[in-house]
Design a protein around this motif. Sequence first.
Motif, PDB file in Angstrom:
ATOM      1  N   GLY A 224       0.806  -1.219   0.000  1.00  0.00           N
ATOM      2  CA  GLY A 224       0.000   0.000   0.000  1.00  0.00           C
ATOM      3  C   GLY A 224       0.837   1.265   0.000  1.00  0.00           C
ATOM      4  N   ILE A 225       1.994   1.214  -0.678  1.00  0.00           N
ATOM      5  CA  ILE A 225       2.924   2.349  -0.672  1.00  0.00           C
ATOM      6  C   ILE A 225       3.142   2.840  -2.099  1.00  0.00           C
ATOM      7  N   ASP A 226       3.046   4.158  -2.299  1.00  0.00           N
ATOM      8  CA  ASP A 226       3.356   4.786  -3.579  1.00  0.00           C
ATOM      9  C   ASP A 226       4.702   5.497  -3.481  1.00  0.00           C
ATOM     10  N   PHE A 227       5.447   5.484  -4.573  1.00  0.00           N
ATOM     11  CA  PHE A 227       6.736   6.160  -4.668  1.00  0.00           C
ATOM     12  C   PHE A 227       6.653   7.146  -5.818  1.00  0.00           C
ATOM     13  N   ARG A 228       7.090   8.370  -5.584  1.00  0.00           N
ATOM     14  CA  ARG A 228       7.051   9.425  -6.603  1.00  0.00           C
ATOM     15  C   ARG A 228       8.396  10.145  -6.655  1.00  0.00           C
ATOM     16  N   GLY A 229       8.658  10.772  -7.795  1.00  0.00           N
ATOM     17  CA  GLY A 229       9.902  11.527  -7.946  1.00  0.00           C
ATOM     18  C   GLY A 229      11.118  10.637  -7.755  1.00  0.00           C
ATOM     19  N   GLU A 230      12.119  11.183  -7.111  1.00  0.00           N
ATOM     20  CA  GLU A 230      13.366  10.438  -6.872  1.00  0.00           C
ATOM     21  C   GLU A 230      13.147   9.205  -6.001  1.00  0.00           C
ATOM     22  N   ASP A 231      12.083   9.185  -5.197  1.00  0.00           N
ATOM     23  CA  ASP A 231      11.795   8.037  -4.338  1.00  0.00           C
ATOM     24  C   ASP A 231      11.452   6.780  -5.130  1.00  0.00           C
ATOM     25  N   ILE A 232      11.124   6.926  -6.407  1.00  0.00           N
ATOM     26  CA  ILE A 232      10.857   5.748  -7.241  1.00  0.00           C
ATOM     27  C   ILE A 232      12.084   4.839  -7.251  1.00  0.00           C
ATOM     28  N   ALA A 233      13.269   5.407  -7.152  1.00  0.00           N
ATOM     29  CA  ALA A 233      14.498   4.611  -7.145  1.00  0.00           C
ATOM     30  C   ALA A 233      14.534   3.625  -5.981  1.00  0.00           C
ATOM     31  N   LEU A 234      13.797   3.913  -4.909  1.00  0.00           N
ATOM     32  CA  LEU A 234      13.764   3.009  -3.756  1.00  0.00           C
ATOM     33  C   LEU A 234      13.190   1.644  -4.118  1.00  0.00           C
ATOM     34  N   VAL A 235      12.342   1.596  -5.126  1.00  0.00           N
ATOM     35  CA  VAL A 235      11.770   0.321  -5.571  1.00  0.00           C
ATOM     36  C   VAL A 235      12.898  -0.637  -5.951  1.00  0.00           C
ATOM     37  N   ALA A 236      13.873  -0.148  -6.671  1.00  0.00           N
ATOM     38  CA  ALA A 236      14.998  -0.973  -7.100  1.00  0.00           C
ATOM     39  C   ALA A 236      16.074  -1.068  -6.027  1.00  0.00           C
ATOM     40  N   SER A 237      16.420   0.044  -5.398  1.00  0.00           N
ATOM     41  CA  SER A 237      17.543   0.034  -4.451  1.00  0.00           C
ATOM     42  C   SER A 237      17.237  -0.763  -3.189  1.00  0.00           C
ATOM     43  N   ALA A 238      15.999  -0.736  -2.707  1.00  0.00           N
ATOM     44  CA  ALA A 238      15.651  -1.481  -1.492  1.00  0.00           C
ATOM     45  C   ALA A 238      15.766  -2.986  -1.719  1.00  0.00           C
ATOM     46  N   MET A 239      15.325  -3.445  -2.886  1.00  0.00           N
ATOM     47  CA  MET A 239      15.446  -4.876  -3.186  1.00  0.00           C
ATOM     48  C   MET A 239      16.903  -5.273  -3.363  1.00  0.00           C
ATOM     49  N   ALA A 240      17.692  -4.417  -4.029  1.00  0.00           N
ATOM     50  CA  ALA A 240      19.109  -4.727  -4.241  1.00  0.00           C
ATOM     51  C   ALA A 240      19.889  -4.691  -2.924  1.00  0.00           C
ATOM     52  N   GLU A 241      19.461  -3.860  -1.987  1.00  0.00           N
ATOM     53  CA  GLU A 241      20.121  -3.831  -0.676  1.00  0.00           C
ATOM     54  C   GLU A 241      19.831  -5.112   0.094  1.00  0.00           C
ATOM     55  N   ALA A 242      18.593  -5.556   0.072  1.00  0.00           N
ATOM     56  CA  ALA A 242      18.214  -6.761   0.806  1.00  0.00           C
ATOM     57  C   ALA A 242      18.671  -8.035   0.092  1.00  0.00           C
ATOM     58  N   PHE A 243      18.651  -7.992  -1.236  1.00  0.00           N
ATOM     59  CA  PHE A 243      19.007  -9.144  -2.071  1.00  0.00           C
ATOM     60  C   PHE A 243      20.025  -8.677  -3.110  1.00  0.00           C
ATOM     61  N   PRO A 244      21.308  -8.594  -2.753  1.00  0.00           N
ATOM     62  CA  PRO A 244      22.311  -8.027  -3.670  1.00  0.00           C
ATOM     63  C   PRO A 244      22.383  -8.724  -5.029  1.00  0.00           C
ATOM     64  N   ASP A 245      21.936  -9.964  -5.092  1.00  0.00           N
ATOM     65  CA  ASP A 245      21.934 -10.694  -6.366  1.00  0.00           C
ATOM     66  C   ASP A 245      20.537 -10.753  -6.980  1.00  0.00           C
ATOM     67  N   VAL A 246      19.657  -9.841  -6.595  1.00  0.00           N
ATOM     68  CA  VAL A 246      18.273  -9.889  -7.063  1.00  0.00           C
ATOM     69  C   VAL A 246      18.206  -9.961  -8.581  1.00  0.00           C
ATOM     70  N   HIS A 247      17.317 -10.845  -9.029  1.00  0.00           N
ATOM     71  CA  HIS A 247      17.100 -11.030 -10.461  1.00  0.00           C
ATOM     72  C   HIS A 247      15.607 -11.228 -10.677  1.00  0.00           C
ATOM     73  N   ARG A 248      15.095 -10.577 -11.690  1.00  0.00           N
ATOM     74  CA  ARG A 248      13.686 -10.738 -12.038  1.00  0.00           C
ATOM     75  C   ARG A 248      13.602 -11.578 -13.304  1.00  0.00           C
ATOM     76  N   GLU A 249      13.121 -12.786 -13.151  1.00  0.00           N
ATOM     77  CA  GLU A 249      12.969 -13.707 -14.272  1.00  0.00           C
ATOM     78  C   GLU A 249      11.648 -13.404 -14.971  1.00  0.00           C
ATOM     79  N   ILE A 250      11.730 -12.916 -16.193  1.00  0.00           N
ATOM     80  CA  ILE A 250      10.533 -12.558 -16.954  1.00  0.00           C
ATOM     81  C   ILE A 250       9.935 -13.849 -17.525  1.00  0.00           C
ATOM     82  N   LEU A 251       8.680 -14.107 -17.182  1.00  0.00           N
ATOM     83  CA  LEU A 251       8.002 -15.313 -17.632  1.00  0.00           C
ATOM     84  C   LEU A 251       7.089 -15.056 -18.828  1.00  0.00           C
TER      85      LEU A 251
END
Length: 137
Positions: A41-68
Amino acid sequence: MTRNIQTIEKLYAAAEGASLDLPGFLSCFAPNGYARNVPAGIDFRGEDIALVASAMAEAFPDVHREILHVEATDDLVVVELAIRGEHRGTLMTPAGAVPATGKRIDVPCCDVFHMKEGKVTAFHCYNAANILQQQLA
Protein backbone atom coordinates in the motif's frame (compact mmCIF):
# COMPACT_ATOMS: atom_id res chain seq x y z
CA MET A 1 4.13 -0.92 -28.55
CA THR A 2 7.74 -1.98 -29.27
CA ARG A 3 9.06 1.21 -27.68
CA ASN A 4 7.08 0.47 -24.51
CA ILE A 5 8.48 -3.05 -24.27
CA GLN A 6 12.01 -1.70 -24.79
CA THR A 7 11.45 0.75 -21.92
CA ILE A 8 10.30 -2.06 -19.62
CA GLU A 9 13.27 -4.22 -20.61
CA LYS A 10 15.57 -1.29 -19.77
CA LEU A 11 13.78 -0.78 -16.42
CA TYR A 12 14.25 -4.43 -15.39
CA ALA A 13 17.89 -4.48 -16.53
CA ALA A 14 18.58 -1.34 -14.45
CA ALA A 15 17.05 -2.98 -11.35
CA GLU A 16 19.29 -6.07 -11.41
CA GLY A 17 21.34 -6.47 -8.25
CA ALA A 18 24.59 -7.16 -10.11
CA SER A 19 24.28 -4.08 -12.32
CA LEU A 20 22.02 -1.71 -10.38
CA ASP A 21 21.56 1.54 -12.34
CA LEU A 22 19.27 3.89 -10.43
CA PRO A 23 19.53 6.81 -12.92
CA GLY A 24 18.69 4.35 -15.71
CA PHE A 25 15.75 3.00 -13.71
CA LEU A 26 14.40 6.50 -13.06
CA SER A 27 14.84 7.48 -16.72
CA CYS A 28 12.12 4.99 -17.66
CA PHE A 29 9.48 7.05 -15.85
CA ALA A 30 7.53 10.07 -17.08
CA PRO A 31 8.05 13.22 -14.94
CA ASN A 32 4.73 12.67 -13.17
CA GLY A 33 5.06 8.85 -13.10
CA TYR A 34 4.86 6.79 -9.95
CA ALA A 35 5.41 3.26 -8.67
CA ARG A 36 3.03 1.45 -6.32
CA ASN A 37 3.85 -1.57 -4.18
CA VAL A 38 0.27 -2.86 -4.09
CA PRO A 39 0.55 -5.39 -1.20
CA ALA A 40 2.34 -2.83 0.99
CA GLY A 41 0.00 0.00 0.00
CA ILE A 42 2.92 2.35 -0.67
CA ASP A 43 3.36 4.79 -3.58
CA PHE A 44 6.74 6.16 -4.67
CA ARG A 45 7.05 9.43 -6.60
CA GLY A 46 9.90 11.53 -7.95
CA GLU A 47 13.37 10.44 -6.87
CA ASP A 48 11.79 8.04 -4.34
CA ILE A 49 10.86 5.75 -7.24
CA ALA A 50 14.50 4.61 -7.14
CA LEU A 51 13.76 3.01 -3.76
CA VAL A 52 11.77 0.32 -5.57
CA ALA A 53 15.00 -0.97 -7.10
CA SER A 54 17.54 0.03 -4.45
CA ALA A 55 15.65 -1.48 -1.49
CA MET A 56 15.45 -4.88 -3.19
CA ALA A 57 19.11 -4.73 -4.24
CA GLU A 58 20.12 -3.83 -0.68
CA ALA A 59 18.21 -6.76 0.81
CA PHE A 60 19.01 -9.14 -2.07
CA PRO A 61 22.31 -8.03 -3.67
CA ASP A 62 21.93 -10.69 -6.37
CA VAL A 63 18.27 -9.89 -7.06
CA HIS A 64 17.10 -11.03 -10.46
CA ARG A 65 13.69 -10.74 -12.04
CA GLU A 66 12.97 -13.71 -14.27
CA ILE A 67 10.53 -12.56 -16.95
CA LEU A 68 8.00 -15.31 -17.63
CA HIS A 69 5.52 -13.57 -19.93
CA VAL A 70 4.93 -10.10 -21.40
CA GLU A 71 1.71 -8.74 -22.92
CA ALA A 72 1.50 -5.26 -24.40
CA THR A 73 -1.06 -2.94 -25.95
CA ASP A 74 -0.62 0.67 -27.06
CA ASP A 75 -0.46 2.07 -23.53
CA LEU A 76 -0.22 -0.96 -21.22
CA VAL A 77 2.47 -3.56 -20.53
CA VAL A 78 1.77 -6.49 -18.19
CA VAL A 79 4.66 -8.67 -17.03
CA GLU A 80 4.46 -11.99 -15.22
CA LEU A 81 7.74 -12.63 -13.43
CA ALA A 82 9.55 -14.24 -10.53
CA ILE A 83 11.76 -12.24 -8.16
CA ARG A 84 14.75 -14.32 -7.08
CA GLY A 85 17.73 -13.74 -4.84
CA GLU A 86 19.50 -14.48 -1.56
CA HIS A 87 18.53 -12.41 1.49
CA ARG A 88 21.90 -10.95 2.54
CA GLY A 89 20.86 -7.45 3.63
CA THR A 90 18.15 -5.71 5.60
CA LEU A 91 14.71 -5.79 4.00
CA MET A 92 12.55 -2.82 4.88
CA THR A 93 8.83 -3.66 5.13
CA PRO A 94 5.78 -1.75 6.40
CA ALA A 95 6.02 -3.91 9.55
CA GLY A 96 9.68 -3.00 10.11
CA ALA A 97 13.17 -4.14 9.18
CA VAL A 98 13.87 -7.82 8.47
CA PRO A 99 17.55 -8.65 9.04
CA ALA A 100 19.38 -10.89 6.59
CA THR A 101 18.44 -14.57 6.82
CA GLY A 102 20.66 -16.00 4.09
CA LYS A 103 17.58 -17.68 2.60
CA ARG A 104 16.76 -17.70 -1.10
CA ILE A 105 13.51 -16.30 -2.44
CA ASP A 106 11.50 -17.14 -5.53
CA VAL A 107 8.49 -14.82 -5.38
CA PRO A 108 5.77 -14.72 -8.03
CA CYS A 109 4.85 -11.25 -9.20
CA CYS A 110 2.77 -9.42 -11.77
CA ASP A 111 3.77 -5.91 -12.79
CA VAL A 112 1.36 -3.61 -14.63
CA PHE A 113 2.83 -0.60 -16.44
CA HIS A 114 0.74 2.25 -17.83
CA MET A 115 2.71 3.97 -20.59
CA LYS A 116 2.69 7.24 -22.47
CA GLU A 117 5.14 8.08 -25.26
CA GLY A 118 7.51 5.29 -24.23
CA LYS A 119 7.64 6.30 -20.55
CA VAL A 120 6.06 4.72 -17.47
CA THR A 121 3.27 6.85 -16.00
CA ALA A 122 2.18 4.21 -13.46
CA PHE A 123 3.89 1.01 -12.28
CA HIS A 124 1.75 -1.26 -10.10
CA CYS A 125 3.69 -4.17 -8.58
CA TYR A 126 1.53 -7.08 -7.40
CA ASN A 127 4.15 -9.16 -5.60
CA ALA A 128 3.19 -12.18 -3.50
CA ALA A 129 4.32 -10.66 -0.19
CA ASN A 130 2.86 -13.58 1.76
CA ILE A 131 5.08 -16.03 -0.14
CA LEU A 132 8.10 -13.78 0.43
CA GLN A 133 7.39 -13.78 4.18
CA GLN A 134 7.05 -17.60 4.22
CA GLN A 135 10.32 -18.03 2.35
CA LEU A 136 12.21 -15.78 4.79
CA ALA A 137 10.72 -17.35 7.94
